[in-house]
Scaffold this active site. Structure first.
Site, mmCIF file in Angstrom:
data_model
loop_
_atom_site.group_PDB
_atom_site.id
_atom_site.type_symbol
_atom_site.label_atom_id
_atom_site.label_comp_id
_atom_site.label_asym_id
_atom_site.label_seq_id
_atom_site.Cartn_x
_atom_site.Cartn_y
_atom_site.Cartn_z
ATOM 1 N N ASN A 179 0.869 -1.179 0.000
ATOM 2 C CA ASN A 179 0.000 0.000 0.000
ATOM 3 C C ASN A 179 0.904 1.227 0.000
ATOM 4 O O ASN A 179 1.531 1.535 1.010
ATOM 5 C CB ASN A 179 -0.895 -0.036 1.254
ATOM 6 N N TRP A 180 0.948 1.892 -1.150
ATOM 7 C CA TRP A 180 1.874 3.032 -1.284
ATOM 8 C C TRP A 180 1.364 4.283 -0.586
ATOM 9 O O TRP A 180 2.079 5.268 -0.464
ATOM 10 C CB TRP A 180 2.133 3.331 -2.758
ATOM 11 N N LYS A 181 0.097 4.269 -0.184
ATOM 12 C CA LYS A 181 -0.519 5.439 0.465
ATOM 13 C C LYS A 181 -0.292 6.686 -0.400
ATOM 14 O O LYS A 181 -0.277 6.566 -1.627
ATOM 15 C CB LYS A 181 0.023 5.596 1.889
ATOM 16 N N HIS A 223 -9.420 1.121 4.975
ATOM 17 C CA HIS A 223 -8.088 1.216 5.574
ATOM 18 C C HIS A 223 -8.152 2.099 6.822
ATOM 19 O O HIS A 223 -8.926 3.060 6.877
ATOM 20 C CB HIS A 223 -7.073 1.783 4.570
ATOM 21 N N GLU A 237 -6.429 4.479 7.864
ATOM 22 C CA GLU A 237 -6.322 5.935 7.678
ATOM 23 C C GLU A 237 -7.618 6.521 7.120
ATOM 24 O O GLU A 237 -7.938 7.684 7.365
ATOM 25 C CB GLU A 237 -5.114 6.246 6.788
ATOM 26 N N GLY A 264 2.805 2.240 10.753
ATOM 27 C CA GLY A 264 3.732 3.353 10.596
ATOM 28 C C GLY A 264 4.475 3.718 11.869
ATOM 29 O O GLY A 264 5.095 4.780 11.952
ATOM 30 N N GLY A 308 3.049 -1.176 4.228
ATOM 31 C CA GLY A 308 3.084 0.246 3.913
ATOM 32 C C GLY A 308 4.500 0.676 3.577
ATOM 33 O O GLY A 308 5.009 0.413 2.490
ATOM 34 N N GLY A 309 5.158 1.305 4.547
ATOM 35 C CA GLY A 309 6.482 1.895 4.332
ATOM 36 C C GLY A 309 7.478 1.001 3.614
ATOM 37 O O GLY A 309 8.163 1.441 2.678
HETATM 38 P P1 13P Z 1 3.245 0.322 7.599
HETATM 39 O O1 13P Z 1 3.738 -0.966 6.982
HETATM 40 O O2 13P Z 1 3.956 1.524 7.079
HETATM 41 O O3 13P Z 1 3.158 0.236 9.083
HETATM 42 O O4 13P Z 1 1.725 0.487 7.068
HETATM 43 C C1 13P Z 1 0.848 -0.566 7.188
HETATM 44 C C2 13P Z 1 -0.373 -0.246 6.421
HETATM 45 O O5 13P Z 1 -1.156 0.599 6.805
HETATM 46 C C3 13P Z 1 -0.599 -0.952 5.156
HETATM 47 O O6 13P Z 1 -1.888 -0.717 4.677
#
Ligand code: 13P
Length: 252
Positions: free
Chosen positions: A9-11, A97, A99, A175, A236-237
């Protein structure tokens, strides 16, 4: 047997050029028999979907969107429909998600409409659930996750619910660099599978893939994936660099 499923997930990160470079870098790592052993997807921002789909063609990398709107079309400024996502070549879409729930304010009811619209339109939703730190500390993890799953899947019969992947992402682990321990994650995953069995029967429960997300990294991916009810990761990251993302999906 559930095939492991690792999605990035590149956000709200990357630009056009770095998106293509990242897909190419991931494709180079998705060679040989690893392709048969793991499903890999990336979820870029909407505006890069078309070019990422095109760069991902024939690489074995599937592409997902990070969100959608449940209406078919019309006066919904700024929103993106299922048909549009299909049109640009998406297979998956994240729904609910953390967020979107906690920063944007999406409710379980809205998320259910999105999951339903995704399935009706031929996309495979990844329904994200997870508790806040204060909910975990208050012993409410199971209650919160159960409510999110029941509400997210409301109205779906077994055939339609088969299209859904669940992602358990404890909010306090996203995160933060603080992942859930494999045991903490396994406990919730087993609970989710039990809940799915209760709602839809054993067959669906055994076939549904449940990903873990929250500070998944190359050095903890293997141990997380070894848990019997952890069928993949939503990253994510660590999905923003080809080498770390590849080290994660290669650890299956
Ligand atoms: P991180 O891997 O950056 O903690 O993010 C997880 C996430 O929200 C994936 O959707």
């Amino acid at each position: 047997m559930r095939k492991p499923f690792v999605a990035g997930n590149w956000k709200m990160n990357m630009d056009g050029e770095s998106s293509i470079a990242l897909v190419k870098g991931i494709a180079a790592e998705l060679d040989g028999d690893i392709r048969e052993r793991v499903d890999v997807a990336v979820c870029p921002p909407f505006v890069y979907l078309a070019e990422v789909v095109s760069a991902a063609r024939s690489t074995g990398i599937a592409v997902g969107a990070q969100d959608l709107y449940f209406e078919k079309n019309g006066a919904f400024t700024g929103e993106i429909s299922t048909a549009m996502l299909k049109d640009v070549g998406c297979n998956y879409v994240l729904c609910g998600h953390s967020e979107r729930r906690h920063v944007i304010g999406e409710t379980d009811e809205l998320i259910n409409k999105k999951v339903t619209a995704a399935i009706s339109g031929g996309l495979l939703p990844i329904l994200c659930v997870g508790e806040l730190l204060e909910q975990r500390d208050a012993g409410k993890t199971e209650e919160v996750v159960e409510k999110q799953i029941r509400a997210g899947l409301a109205g779906l019969n077994e055939a339609r619910a088969m299209a859904v992947t669940i992602a358990y992402e404890p909010v306090w682990a996203i995160g933060t660099g603080r992942n859930a321990t494999p045991q903490q994650a396994q406990e919730v995953h087993a609970m989710i599978r039990g809940l799915l069995a209760e709602m839809y029967g054993q067959k669906l429960a055994e076939q549904t893939r449940i990903q873990y997300g929250g500070s998944a990294k190359p050095d903890n991916a293997g141990e997380l994936l070894r848990q019997p009810d952890i069928d993949g990761l939503l990253v994510g990251g660590a999905s923003l660099k080809a080498d770390s993302f590849a080290a994660i999906f290669r650890s299956v």
